[in-house]
Design an enzyme around this catalytic site. Structure first.
Site, PDB file in Angstrom:
ATOM      1  CG  ASP A  51      93.687 164.493 -11.443  1.00 43.61           C
ATOM      2  OD1 ASP A  51      94.922 164.423 -11.540  1.00 43.61           O
ATOM      3  OD2 ASP A  51      93.002 163.713 -10.742  1.00 43.61           O
TER       4      ASP A  51
ATOM      5  CE  LYS B  61      98.939 161.191  -7.823  1.00 39.13           C
ATOM      6  NZ  LYS B  61      97.768 160.747  -8.577  1.00 39.13           N
TER       7      LYS B  61
ATOM      8  CD  GLN C 109      95.731 157.668  -8.239  1.00 41.77           C
ATOM      9  OE1 GLN C 109      95.929 158.824  -7.888  1.00 41.77           O
ATOM     10  NE2 GLN C 109      96.448 157.100  -9.193  1.00 41.77           N
TER      11      GLN C 109
END
Ligand code: GUN
Length: 285
Positions: free
Chosen positions: A121, A54, A98
């Site tokens: 997200d 990422k 994460q």
């Protein structure tokens, strides 16, 4: 014998990433580089790889990124404090913590601590609710990427029967909502579903997001269907593989996504898109 066509996530990603780079450069010319803050807690090997990819993608396509690595022993309070700092940092337009987090940390509380307008997200209840009520701000990256793949290959969704296998907050549930938004008739199957094949045999589109190998085989499909494999598993030889039996599914389906090279790159691509669009919103672009 039928041989399904492959939906190439690398090719679809590349096109979208080039557009991200163009728009990011336009913002940079006005003095703002879109910024993503990634937070990784603990030393899970798979999570470390995802996070590295990422951050690397941000660098490649003109976004600014920061990576906070915290030990597995970090307290919930320390993690929340870091999130509060990122919430008020004007250089940061997207925050990603994460998952999964260590067991002593309440993931729900952490997600809710992220400012909804930086929740790239799309996991915050405000964003989940906005998606549910048809006013999405950030669409969760993996299901959003799946929709972009269907679009890129002109695979019709409206009026078709879509079966989603899996009901996670990250993939299954938002996937069902996005397919519904696009006009599909949606069935959500999961570990308690009595007869999975009964549902998949009438599906035009099957999205498998379970985290278990070989849950879908060709005999469970209608000829001409599209199969999207969100799975990321290791086989007995340690090789990356998805949730579906690729060889078997390819004999019946018209389209199938490979693992690797399918949904995986799309997830990162949509993270870049969400971060870019967050920065554009701040600047009223
Ligand atoms: N872990 C697995 N997938 C994801 C994702 O899309 N976002 C975050 N934050 N963690 C994940």
């Amino acid at each position: 014998m039928n041989q399904a066509k492959t939906i190439d996530g690398v090719v679809v990603s590349q096109r979208l990433r080039e557009e991200v780079a163009r728009r990011a450069a336009a913002l940079a010319a006005k003095g703002t580089t879109p910024g993503l803050a990634v937070v990784l807690v603990g030393d899970d090997a798979a999570s470390a790889v995802y996070v590295r990819n990422k951050v690397k993608a941000c660098e490649q396509y003109g976004l600014f990124s920061t990576l906070d690595r915290m030990p597995a022993t970090v307290t919930e309070a320390e993690l929340l404090e870091r999130i509060h700092q990122l919430n008020v940092d004007p250089k940061i337009h997207g925050i990603l913590v994460q998952l999964p987090l260590p067991r002593h940390i309440n993931s729900h509380k952490v997600i809710e601590a992220i400012a909804a307008e930086k929740d790239v997200d799309g996991f915050h209840v405000a964003n989940a609710g906005a998606l549910m009520t048809g006013q999405p701000q950030f669409r969760p990256c993996t299901p959003y990427g799946v929709m972009k793949m269907l679009e890129a290959y002109d695979i019709p969704v409206s009026g078709r029967h879509a079966v989603v296998i899996g009901r996670s907050n990250i993939v299954g549930k938002p996937m069902a909502l996005l397919l519904l938004e696009a006009g599909a008739t949606v069935t959500v199957c999961h570990s308690k579903t009595a007869d999975l094949a009964y549902h998949t045999r009438s599906a035009d589109i099957v999205v498998a997001a379970v985290g278990k190998r070989n849950i879908l085989t060709g005999d469970m499909l209608k000829p001409g269907s599209t199969v999207i494999d969100v799975g990321m598993n290791r086989n007995d030889e340690g090789k990356l593989c998805g949730d579906v039996n690729f060889a078997s599914v390819s004999e019946v389906a018209e389209y199938v996504t490979p693992v690797p090279g399918g949904v995986g790159p799309m997830t990162i691509t949509m993270l870049l898109v969400n971060t870019l669009e967050s920065a554009e919103r701040v600047l009223h672009v």
